[in-house]
Design a protein around this motif. Structure first.
Motif, PDB file in Angstrom:
ATOM      1  N   ALA A 130      -2.060  17.081  -2.524  1.00  0.00           N
ATOM      2  CA  ALA A 130      -1.729  16.011  -1.595  1.00  0.00           C
ATOM      3  C   ALA A 130      -1.006  14.887  -2.329  1.00  0.00           C
ATOM      4  O   ALA A 130      -0.042  14.311  -1.813  1.00  0.00           O
ATOM      5  CB  ALA A 130      -3.000  15.479  -0.936  1.00  0.00           C
ATOM      6  N   LEU A 131      -1.457  14.617  -3.521  1.00  0.00           N
ATOM      7  CA  LEU A 131      -0.866  13.536  -4.298  1.00  0.00           C
ATOM      8  C   LEU A 131       0.586  13.845  -4.615  1.00  0.00           C
ATOM      9  O   LEU A 131       1.477  13.010  -4.449  1.00  0.00           O
ATOM     10  CB  LEU A 131      -1.664  13.350  -5.590  1.00  0.00           C
ATOM     11  N   THR A 132       0.833  15.085  -5.058  1.00  0.00           N
ATOM     12  CA  THR A 132       2.202  15.474  -5.398  1.00  0.00           C
ATOM     13  C   THR A 132       3.102  15.390  -4.164  1.00  0.00           C
ATOM     14  O   THR A 132       4.203  14.841  -4.222  1.00  0.00           O
ATOM     15  CB  THR A 132       2.216  16.930  -5.916  1.00  0.00           C
ATOM     16  N   ALA A 133       2.580  15.934  -3.067  1.00  0.00           N
ATOM     17  CA  ALA A 133       3.391  15.950  -1.854  1.00  0.00           C
ATOM     18  C   ALA A 133       3.682  14.525  -1.379  1.00  0.00           C
ATOM     19  O   ALA A 133       4.813  14.185  -1.041  1.00  0.00           O
ATOM     20  CB  ALA A 133       2.657  16.726  -0.768  1.00  0.00           C
ATOM     21  N   ALA A 134       2.651  13.696  -1.393  1.00  0.00           N
ATOM     22  CA  ALA A 134       2.818  12.337  -0.893  1.00  0.00           C
ATOM     23  C   ALA A 134       3.767  11.547  -1.789  1.00  0.00           C
ATOM     24  O   ALA A 134       4.568  10.748  -1.311  1.00  0.00           O
ATOM     25  CB  ALA A 134       1.466  11.648  -0.797  1.00  0.00           C
ATOM     26  N   GLU A 148       0.824  -1.202   0.000  1.00  0.00           N
ATOM     27  CA  GLU A 148       0.000   0.000   0.000  1.00  0.00           C
ATOM     28  C   GLU A 148       0.865   1.262   0.000  1.00  0.00           C
ATOM     29  O   GLU A 148       2.032   1.227   0.392  1.00  0.00           O
ATOM     30  CB  GLU A 148      -0.930   0.000   1.216  1.00  0.00           C
ATOM     31  N   HIS A 149       0.266   2.357  -0.469  1.00  0.00           N
ATOM     32  CA  HIS A 149       1.002   3.624  -0.557  1.00  0.00           C
ATOM     33  C   HIS A 149       0.212   4.716   0.147  1.00  0.00           C
ATOM     34  O   HIS A 149      -1.014   4.679   0.180  1.00  0.00           O
ATOM     35  CB  HIS A 149       1.188   4.022  -2.021  1.00  0.00           C
ATOM     36  N   TRP A 150       0.935   5.693   0.648  1.00  0.00           N
ATOM     37  CA  TRP A 150       0.261   6.830   1.281  1.00  0.00           C
ATOM     38  C   TRP A 150      -0.563   7.602   0.272  1.00  0.00           C
ATOM     39  O   TRP A 150      -1.485   8.330   0.632  1.00  0.00           O
ATOM     40  CB  TRP A 150       1.288   7.755   1.937  1.00  0.00           C
ATOM     41  N   THR A 151      -0.261   7.453  -1.009  1.00  0.00           N
ATOM     42  CA  THR A 151      -1.015   8.192  -2.025  1.00  0.00           C
ATOM     43  C   THR A 151      -2.315   7.500  -2.403  1.00  0.00           C
ATOM     44  O   THR A 151      -3.083   8.039  -3.195  1.00  0.00           O
ATOM     45  CB  THR A 151      -0.175   8.321  -3.309  1.00  0.00           C
ATOM     46  N   ASP A 152      -2.553   6.301  -1.861  1.00  0.00           N
ATOM     47  CA  ASP A 152      -3.707   5.535  -2.330  1.00  0.00           C
ATOM     48  C   ASP A 152      -5.027   6.288  -2.238  1.00  0.00           C
ATOM     49  O   ASP A 152      -5.878   6.161  -3.113  1.00  0.00           O
ATOM     50  CB  ASP A 152      -3.804   4.203  -1.579  1.00  0.00           C
ATOM     51  N   ASN A 153      -5.207   7.052  -1.165  1.00  0.00           N
ATOM     52  CA  ASN A 153      -6.454   7.826  -1.050  1.00  0.00           C
ATOM     53  C   ASN A 153      -6.205   9.327  -1.175  1.00  0.00           C
ATOM     54  O   ASN A 153      -7.099  10.132  -0.954  1.00  0.00           O
ATOM     55  CB  ASN A 153      -7.132   7.564   0.302  1.00  0.00           C
ATOM     56  N   ALA A 154      -4.968   9.692  -1.541  1.00  0.00           N
ATOM     57  CA  ALA A 154      -4.597  11.104  -1.477  1.00  0.00           C
ATOM     58  C   ALA A 154      -5.399  11.966  -2.432  1.00  0.00           C
ATOM     59  O   ALA A 154      -5.740  13.104  -2.113  1.00  0.00           O
ATOM     60  CB  ALA A 154      -3.110  11.258  -1.769  1.00  0.00           C
ATOM     61  N   ALA A 155      -5.731  11.465  -3.606  1.00  0.00           N
ATOM     62  CA  ALA A 155      -6.387  12.291  -4.610  1.00  0.00           C
ATOM     63  C   ALA A 155      -7.863  12.495  -4.348  1.00  0.00           C
ATOM     64  O   ALA A 155      -8.541  13.192  -5.091  1.00  0.00           O
ATOM     65  CB  ALA A 155      -6.184  11.671  -5.986  1.00  0.00           C
TER      66      ALA A 155
END
Lengths: 393, 306
Positions: free
Chosen positions: B207-211, B192-199
């Motif tokens: 958030a996506l870019t930062a993550a 899993e990735h921290w970006t999974d729900n970021a968008a």
């Protein structure tokens, strides 16, 4: 094609489609869709694995009654039992393969042997068992495919007996080893029990025997007197193992529960009276024990024996689920579940219910097993009784 | 004021410093014989946080971090099999700030669901008689670990210096070791990735870019570069068991584990238990030192003071 056959085919196609999607997702997306967590690291696939592999060991030991001990009453189902043992073994290995984080590295169990790991032993033993099973199938079936001389048949019989004789300790070792895989884990009070290897063997004989009984009751070509006699004999075997397994279960649960104190007692209470109480009482005790015992003791007609053994074979999966999951549902350190959480996948949780994706993969494995069985019983001389041999003698 | 007084020459400053030292040494001498000589040797410490941590010398009167730093450098001079790393956690000092957890997550770039050092926050008693305790739980790096013999491929083992490690290039991801650990110190990398729900939120793109900027660079566990990835053949450590490494990659560079460095209360101590003069040896031998679940027979190398 009759209406029933059409329905069965339709069901199989649905099963295969759902399963195909599940397996595709497993291969492309890994385990992200599975619901097990880091704190409940083994889920339904592990339970399914030990269930299938138990069916295999049970069916195999049933065939050994014929090849080693010469129980003539079961001679007619020996080859079928071998074949069922092979299919359920393939199903179990597939299921546990999908459970690996790195499926491509499975060969390492052989290239990097670890003699202290119970899991390594289990893998080596079932691999040896798989090879032996294929050998036995070869010698059991080739007489019906090729025209063998009586001498060659005798020679094959000798080989069969030799293989089956090696197979008995092997099957006991590998399935006892599956029990020991859990029993040796000292950090899990629910699993850490010396009775497990024994329970696994009895469970294998029970579930494998029940599966064979069900199959014989449904697909046997000549449903004559001899068939009913065979079924009733099998029914008695199933009943015997069912009661013996119940006795072991009583030992397993009543000892830690007696004073009701301690971590093991809490876990047994979770199984019996927790949120999934119905798995034990309804699925296992009612449908897996009470109804089959009634049917096998007081009914004993072909249909009742078939239904009873089907119930036993299918609900045995509930026993396996109730072995794997409860061993993992309580935190080893109090409060660990709240210490750090996973907002994305909820992987730091003690709450586990199999996801639909896990069911899908299981459906795929079952669909494959059914297909293998269908082709086997159609194109292999599995149910031609050993009459050929008797004629040639 | 004092600073304007003309008689404050360098000489007088020095005299004052010596007098001050003698006074404190006399006080210390009352408390503990033998400390006097030591105290006179001590260089005056301007700040508790050294500008160049690698150059400072170890001294009993220095900040524990500086002392441990020196001890770490001393230990690293020895052959690996003569070191035995250990940790001591003072539960009376832990304030439950979770800095160690966060520091560890950052240092090892842990994805969601993977954690090496959670802090268990336990509330005891019923109102109004309530207390709270905090229990940081790293890997215990047991002397007799139940997790390593369970591994069917020898991917996890105990190094000569006592650190229990996982070889990410070997681990098959069967998770048997996760079940075997009585402290549940191992977690599985599900990919899993921290970006999974970021968008999904209002600031999704940002958030996506930062993550991604955070998650895409590799981590340096075991002194290697690890770039996670999924797929039919996942890129390790995805699909592997993961655990606290005592920051082996930092130790190799002469740095203390991240959780020790980030502990604001100086509640976590680290060092060589084979060095009788080390702080951890001193603390681990104290009468109030204990280990978690001694009944498990694992003989942890992580001690708790309470």
């Amino acid at each position: 094609m009759t209406r029933n056959t059409k329905i069965l085919w339709a069901l199989w196609i649905i099963l295969a489609l759902m399963g195909g999607i599940g397996i595709f997702e497993r291969l492309t997306m890994g385990e992200r869709l599975a619901a097990y967590t880091s704190y409940v690291p083994w889920g339904m696939w592990v339970a399914a694995y030990i269930y299938f592999i138990g069916l295999s060991a049970g069916a195999f030991l049933l065939s050994s009654l014929v090849y080693v001990f010469g129980v003539h009453k079961l001679e007619r189902i020996a080859k079928l039992a071998l074949f069922v043992a092979a299919i359920t073994l393939v199903m179990s290995l597939l299921t546990i393969w999908f459970d690996l984080g790195h499926m491509e590295r499975n060969y390492e169990v052989f290239t990097r042997p670890q003699f202290h790991s119970m899991m390594a032993w289990m893998v080596w033993l079932y691999s040896a068992y798989f090879a032996l099973l294929l050998g036995e199938l070869y010698y059991a079936l080739r007489r019906d495919v090729k025209n063998l001389s009586p001498r060659e048949i005798q020679e094959d019989d000798r080989k069969l007996k030799r293989l089956a004789t090696i197979g008995i300790p092997l099957a006991i070792a590998f399935h006892g080893g599956v029990g020991a895989l859990f029993g040796t884990v000292s950090s899990r009070p629910f699993w850490h029990s010396s009775i497990y290897p024994i329970m696994f063997l009895v469970g294998a004989l029970l579930s494998g025997g029940a599966l064979m009984t069900f199959i014989v009751s449904v697909i046997w070509p000549e449903k004559d007197e001899a068939w009913l006699d065979l079924l009733q004999f099998l029914g008695k075997i199933v009943l015997g193992f069912l009661l013996f397994d119940l006795l072991l279960e009583w030992a397993e649960y009543s000892i830690p529960l007696w004073y009701g104190v301690g971590p093991e007692a809490d876990l047994v209470k979770f199984v019996l009276f927790g949120p999934f109480w119905y798995v034990h009482w309804i699925v296992h005790i009612l449908f897996g024990v009470a109804i089959p015992v009634y049917l096998l003791t007081w009914k004993r007609d072909a249909r009742s024996i078939g239904i009873a053994s089907a119930l036993v074979a299918v609900t045995f999966f509930a026993i396996r689920l109730n072995l794997v999951i409860p061993g993992l549902v309580t935190p080893e350190l109090r409060g660990l579940e709240h210490a750090y959480v996973d907002p994305i996948g909820n992987r730091l949780s003690y709450h586990y219910i199999p996801s639909f994706f896990e069911w899908q993969v299981l459906m795929g494995v079952v669909a494959l097993g059914l297909a293998l069985f269908y082709f086997g019983q159609r194109y292999l001389p599995l149910m031609q009784t050993l009459n050929n041999r008797e004629v040639s003698k | 004021m004092n600073k304007d007084r003309p008689d404050r020459t360098p000489e007088s400053e020095e005299r004052r410093a010596v007098l001050g030292k003698m006074a404190s040494a006399t006080f210390a001498g009352l408390m503990l014989s033998g400390v006097l000589a030591h105290a006179q040797d001590a260089a005056p410490q301007k700040t508790l946080i050294p500008a160049r941590p690698f150059k400072v010398s170890s001294d009993a009167n220095q900040d524990v971090l500086i002392r441990m730093q020196g001890e770490l450098e001393r230990a690293m001079q020895k052959p690996i099999n003569e070191r035995r790393w250990g940790m001591v956690i003072d539960m009376r000092k832990c304030i439950g700030c979770h800095s160690c957890t966060v520091g560890c997550v950052m240092e090892n770039k842990l994805p969601p669901g993977v954690v090496y050092r959670p802090v268990i926050d336990e509330e005891k008693g019923t109102y109004p008689n309530v207390t709270r305790t905090f229990l940081p739980r790293p890997c215990m790096h047991c002397e007799d670990p139940p997790c390593t013999p369970a591994c069917p491929v020898g991917a996890t083992y105990k190094r000569a210096d006592g650190i229990v490690v996982v070889d990410y290039d070997v681990c098959i991801g069967c998770r048997y070791c996760l079940t075997a650990c009585p402290y549940q110190a191992r977690t599985f990398d599900f990919g899993e990735h921290w970006t999974d729900n970021a968008a999904k939120g209002a600031d999704g793109a940002l958030a996506l870019t930062a993550a991604r900027a955070y998650q895409n660079p590799p981590n340096f566990e075991y002194g290697k570069h690890w770039e996670r990835g999924e797929g039919i053949i996942p890129k390790s450590p995805v699909g592997n068991a993961r655990k606290c490494t005592f920051c082996t990659h930092r130790l190799d560079q002469g740095m203390l584990p991240m959780c020790v460095s980030t502990c604001v209360g100086r509640a976590t101590f680290f060092g060589d238990l084979n060095d009788p003069k080390s702080l951890v040896s001193e603390l681990a031998g104290a009468p109030n030192a204990s280990v978690l679940k001694p009944e498990a027979g694992t003989h942890p190398n992580v001690y708790y003071l309470n």
